[in-house]
Design a protein around this motif. Structure first.
Motif, PDB file in Angstrom:
ATOM      1  N   MET A 153       0.838  -1.184   0.000  1.00  0.00           N
ATOM      2  CA  MET A 153       0.000   0.000   0.000  1.00  0.00           C
ATOM      3  C   MET A 153       0.879   1.242   0.000  1.00  0.00           C
ATOM      4  N   MET A 154       0.650   2.121  -0.978  1.00  0.00           N
ATOM      5  CA  MET A 154       1.314   3.415  -0.988  1.00  0.00           C
ATOM      6  C   MET A 154       0.270   4.491  -0.726  1.00  0.00           C
ATOM      7  N   LEU A 155       0.491   5.301   0.305  1.00  0.00           N
ATOM      8  CA  LEU A 155      -0.349   6.456   0.579  1.00  0.00           C
ATOM      9  C   LEU A 155       0.409   7.707   0.170  1.00  0.00           C
ATOM     10  N   ARG A 161       5.009  10.643   0.263  1.00  0.00           N
ATOM     11  CA  ARG A 161       4.541   9.326  -0.178  1.00  0.00           C
ATOM     12  C   ARG A 161       5.117   8.290   0.779  1.00  0.00           C
ATOM     13  N   THR A 162       4.318   7.283   1.076  1.00  0.00           N
ATOM     14  CA  THR A 162       4.806   6.231   1.966  1.00  0.00           C
ATOM     15  C   THR A 162       4.296   4.873   1.513  1.00  0.00           C
ATOM     16  N   VAL A 163       5.142   3.865   1.666  1.00  0.00           N
ATOM     17  CA  VAL A 163       4.794   2.472   1.380  1.00  0.00           C
ATOM     18  C   VAL A 163       4.925   1.681   2.671  1.00  0.00           C
ATOM     19  N   LEU A 164       3.986   0.790   2.922  1.00  0.00           N
ATOM     20  CA  LEU A 164       3.945   0.053   4.178  1.00  0.00           C
ATOM     21  C   LEU A 164       4.558  -1.344   4.047  1.00  0.00           C
ATOM     22  N   GLY A 278      -4.538  15.975   5.692  1.00  0.00           N
ATOM     23  CA  GLY A 278      -5.848  16.151   5.070  1.00  0.00           C
ATOM     24  C   GLY A 278      -6.226  15.007   4.167  1.00  0.00           C
ATOM     25  N   VAL A 279      -7.344  14.329   4.475  1.00  0.00           N
ATOM     26  CA  VAL A 279      -7.767  13.187   3.664  1.00  0.00           C
ATOM     27  C   VAL A 279      -8.264  13.616   2.292  1.00  0.00           C
ATOM     28  N   GLU A 280      -8.620  14.897   2.142  1.00  0.00           N
ATOM     29  CA  GLU A 280      -9.148  15.339   0.844  1.00  0.00           C
ATOM     30  C   GLU A 280      -8.087  15.304  -0.240  1.00  0.00           C
ATOM     31  N   LYS A 281      -6.815  15.287   0.133  1.00  0.00           N
ATOM     32  CA  LYS A 281      -5.732  15.214  -0.853  1.00  0.00           C
ATOM     33  C   LYS A 281      -4.908  13.933  -0.686  1.00  0.00           C
ATOM     34  N   GLY A 282      -5.461  12.949   0.001  1.00  0.00           N
ATOM     35  CA  GLY A 282      -4.750  11.688   0.177  1.00  0.00           C
ATOM     36  C   GLY A 282      -5.266  10.627  -0.781  1.00  0.00           C
ATOM     37  N   VAL A 283      -4.365   9.823  -1.272  1.00  0.00           N
ATOM     38  CA  VAL A 283      -4.747   8.747  -2.190  1.00  0.00           C
ATOM     39  C   VAL A 283      -4.002   7.480  -1.809  1.00  0.00           C
ATOM     40  N   ASN A 284      -4.689   6.363  -1.936  1.00  0.00           N
ATOM     41  CA  ASN A 284      -4.133   5.049  -1.660  1.00  0.00           C
ATOM     42  C   ASN A 284      -3.862   4.360  -2.996  1.00  0.00           C
ATOM     43  N   VAL A 285      -2.634   3.910  -3.200  1.00  0.00           N
ATOM     44  CA  VAL A 285      -2.244   3.205  -4.427  1.00  0.00           C
ATOM     45  C   VAL A 285      -1.765   1.808  -4.044  1.00  0.00           C
ATOM     46  N   THR A 286      -2.265   0.798  -4.737  1.00  0.00           N
ATOM     47  CA  THR A 286      -1.781  -0.568  -4.507  1.00  0.00           C
ATOM     48  C   THR A 286      -0.647  -0.860  -5.485  1.00  0.00           C
ATOM     49  N   LEU A 287       0.539  -1.090  -4.961  1.00  0.00           N
ATOM     50  CA  LEU A 287       1.707  -1.401  -5.779  1.00  0.00           C
ATOM     51  C   LEU A 287       1.883  -2.906  -5.894  1.00  0.00           C
ATOM     52  N   GLY A 288       2.426  -3.345  -7.018  1.00  0.00           N
ATOM     53  CA  GLY A 288       2.679  -4.757  -7.230  1.00  0.00           C
ATOM     54  C   GLY A 288       1.687  -5.417  -8.160  1.00  0.00           C
ATOM     55  N   ASP A 320      -7.558  11.403 -10.516  1.00  0.00           N
ATOM     56  CA  ASP A 320      -6.490  12.112 -11.227  1.00  0.00           C
ATOM     57  C   ASP A 320      -5.147  11.403 -11.068  1.00  0.00           C
ATOM     58  N   TYR A 321      -4.923  10.826  -9.896  1.00  0.00           N
ATOM     59  CA  TYR A 321      -3.689  10.082  -9.654  1.00  0.00           C
ATOM     60  C   TYR A 321      -3.626   8.849 -10.557  1.00  0.00           C
ATOM     61  N   ALA A 322      -4.770   8.190 -10.747  1.00  0.00           N
ATOM     62  CA  ALA A 322      -4.812   7.010 -11.614  1.00  0.00           C
ATOM     63  C   ALA A 322      -4.451   7.377 -13.047  1.00  0.00           C
ATOM     64  N   LEU A 323      -4.876   8.544 -13.484  1.00  0.00           N
ATOM     65  CA  LEU A 323      -4.530   8.987 -14.835  1.00  0.00           C
ATOM     66  C   LEU A 323      -3.054   9.348 -14.951  1.00  0.00           C
ATOM     67  N   LYS A 324      -2.482   9.820 -13.847  1.00  0.00           N
ATOM     68  CA  LYS A 324      -1.079  10.253 -13.841  1.00  0.00           C
ATOM     69  C   LYS A 324      -0.103   9.086 -13.785  1.00  0.00           C
ATOM     70  N   LEU A 325      -0.493   8.029 -13.105  1.00  0.00           N
ATOM     71  CA  LEU A 325       0.412   6.877 -12.933  1.00  0.00           C
ATOM     72  C   LEU A 325       0.646   6.158 -14.247  1.00  0.00           C
ATOM     73  N   ARG A 326       1.867   5.772 -14.468  1.00  0.00           N
ATOM     74  CA  ARG A 326       2.177   4.904 -15.602  1.00  0.00           C
ATOM     75  C   ARG A 326       1.704   3.498 -15.275  1.00  0.00           C
ATOM     76  N   VAL A 327       1.239   2.770 -16.287  1.00  0.00           N
ATOM     77  CA  VAL A 327       0.869   1.387 -16.068  1.00  0.00           C
ATOM     78  C   VAL A 327       2.126   0.633 -15.649  1.00  0.00           C
ATOM     79  N   PRO A 328       2.150   0.035 -14.453  1.00  0.00           N
ATOM     80  CA  PRO A 328       3.380  -0.518 -13.917  1.00  0.00           C
ATOM     81  C   PRO A 328       3.805  -1.814 -14.592  1.00  0.00           C
ATOM     82  N   SER A 329       5.072  -2.123 -14.453  1.00  0.00           N
ATOM     83  CA  SER A 329       5.616  -3.401 -14.927  1.00  0.00           C
ATOM     84  C   SER A 329       6.384  -4.044 -13.779  1.00  0.00           C
ATOM     85  N   PHE A 330       5.644  -4.479 -12.750  1.00  0.00           N
ATOM     86  CA  PHE A 330       6.274  -5.051 -11.566  1.00  0.00           C
ATOM     87  C   PHE A 330       6.749  -6.469 -11.850  1.00  0.00           C
TER      88      PHE A 330
END
Length: 330
Positions: A153-155, A161-164, A278-288, A320-330
């Motif tokens: 999880m990346m917040l 930015r942080t990964v757990l 502020g949660v209004e500008k926070g986003v959760n991204v699942t990496l991997g 907007d973050y989803a549009l900004k992220l490159r499609v990953p190649s994990f």
């Protein structure tokens, strides 16, 4: 001939919570950006627009190929077919099942390559459990149905930015689970996640587990026996990892620009700094995962569900973050 980009799929979330409302508000607010679809229940989304007094038709579809993207109607790929609305603001197994079906359907679409990514509206863990699905959250469902053993999880917000290393478990379990393999997986995914955001040569800071990063072994030796060896191994792989840094100052340093991303050892160590801003500008991204997945940084908010007062800002930020992220190649 130019091939249009694949659409983003937004899952409905728990229909007893604020998910359908904030999705409807995002659609209404974004007049020039409506080439996305919802995976969920058409009846629930019809009611969400009606509750807002918005005259928006819901176009129920059974496949992405049937989406109209006409700028007027909301395309809803039906993952459930409710005959009546579930209770609002309450834990319901009906809502839990509908939310789960939407997630699984969206994952299938992403794995098939029908959508470029998923934005997930909030779900309720009690409702999932009541429906018979023993998952502690989205991340574990995505890993299971997305076919991945290691995810993280990346917040993130505009500043940090942080990964757990560990996610949804007790603090006692987190200490046990934060082993060498978990450290390596989190560091690698943090580096890959930063690259997916377009950050060249990411600087990865790894937080310590104990106060003052163990103070040289006085407050615990996990930094010496587990975390530091993982950092050294990651550096040998070419990752610019450093630490272990004290958990109470590393996020301040990242905010000042010293680091691009922080690896946190457990849930609250990583999420408190992000949510405090502020949660209004926070986003959760699942990496991997082999596709993009983001979500807003808040829950189902049963206490305000149905009142029309839910703020869609975090969902829009996640979109907007989803549009900004490159499609990953994990």
């Amino acid at each position: 001939m130019t091939v249009p980009p694949l659409p983003v799929a937004v899952t409905m979330g728990d229909p007893s919570g604020i998910g359908p409302e904030i999705i409807a508000k995002m659609f209404v607010r974004r007049l020039d950006q409506r080439d996305w679809l919802v995976v969920g229940d058409p009846l629930v989304m019809q009611h969400a627009f009606a509750a807002l007094g918005a005259d928006v038709p819901v176009h129920a579809i059974s496949s992405v190929d049937h989406a109209a993207f006409d700028g007027v109607s909301l395309d809803v790929l039906a993952s459930s077919d409710l005959k009546a609305l579930p209770p609002v603001g309450e834990v319901s197994p009906i809502s839990g099942q509908a939310a789960f079906s939407a997630i699984v359907t969206a994952i299938k679409l992403a794995c098939e390559g029908s959508v470029r990514g998923i934005v997930t509206a909030p779900i309720n863990k009690e409702a999932l459990s009541a429906a018979g699905h023993r998952y502690p959250g989205h991340t574990e469902i995505l890993a299971d149905y997305g076919g991945r053993v290691r995810v993280a999880m990346m917040l993130a917000n505009d500043e940090i930015r942080t990964v757990l290393v560990t996610i949804h478990c007790s603090l006692a379990d987190a200490i046990r689970r934060a082993d060498f393999a978990a450290q390596m997986a989190a560091i690698r995914l943090a580096n890959a996640g930063a690259l997916a955001l377009g950050i060249a040569n990411p600087r990865v800071a790894v937080a310590g587990l104990n106060p003052h990063a163990g103070e040289g072994g006085l407050f615990g030796d996990e930094e010496i026996t587990i975390i530091r060896p993982a950092i050294e191994a990651a550096r040998a792989e070419g990752i610019d990892a450093s630490g272990p840094w004290p958990g109470d100052t590393v996020f301040m340093q990242a905010r000042k620009g010293r680091f691009d991303i922080v690896v946190a050892q457990y849930h609250d160590q990583g999420l408190i700094p992000v949510k405090y801003m502020g949660v209004e500008k926070g986003v959760n991204v699942t990496l991997g995962l082999p596709f993009v997945r983001t979500s807003p940084d808040h829950g189902t908010a049963f206490d305000i569900a149905g009142t029309g007062t839910a703020d869609p800002s975090s969902l829009e930020y996640a979109f907007d973050y989803a549009l900004k992220l490159r499609v990953p190649s994990f």
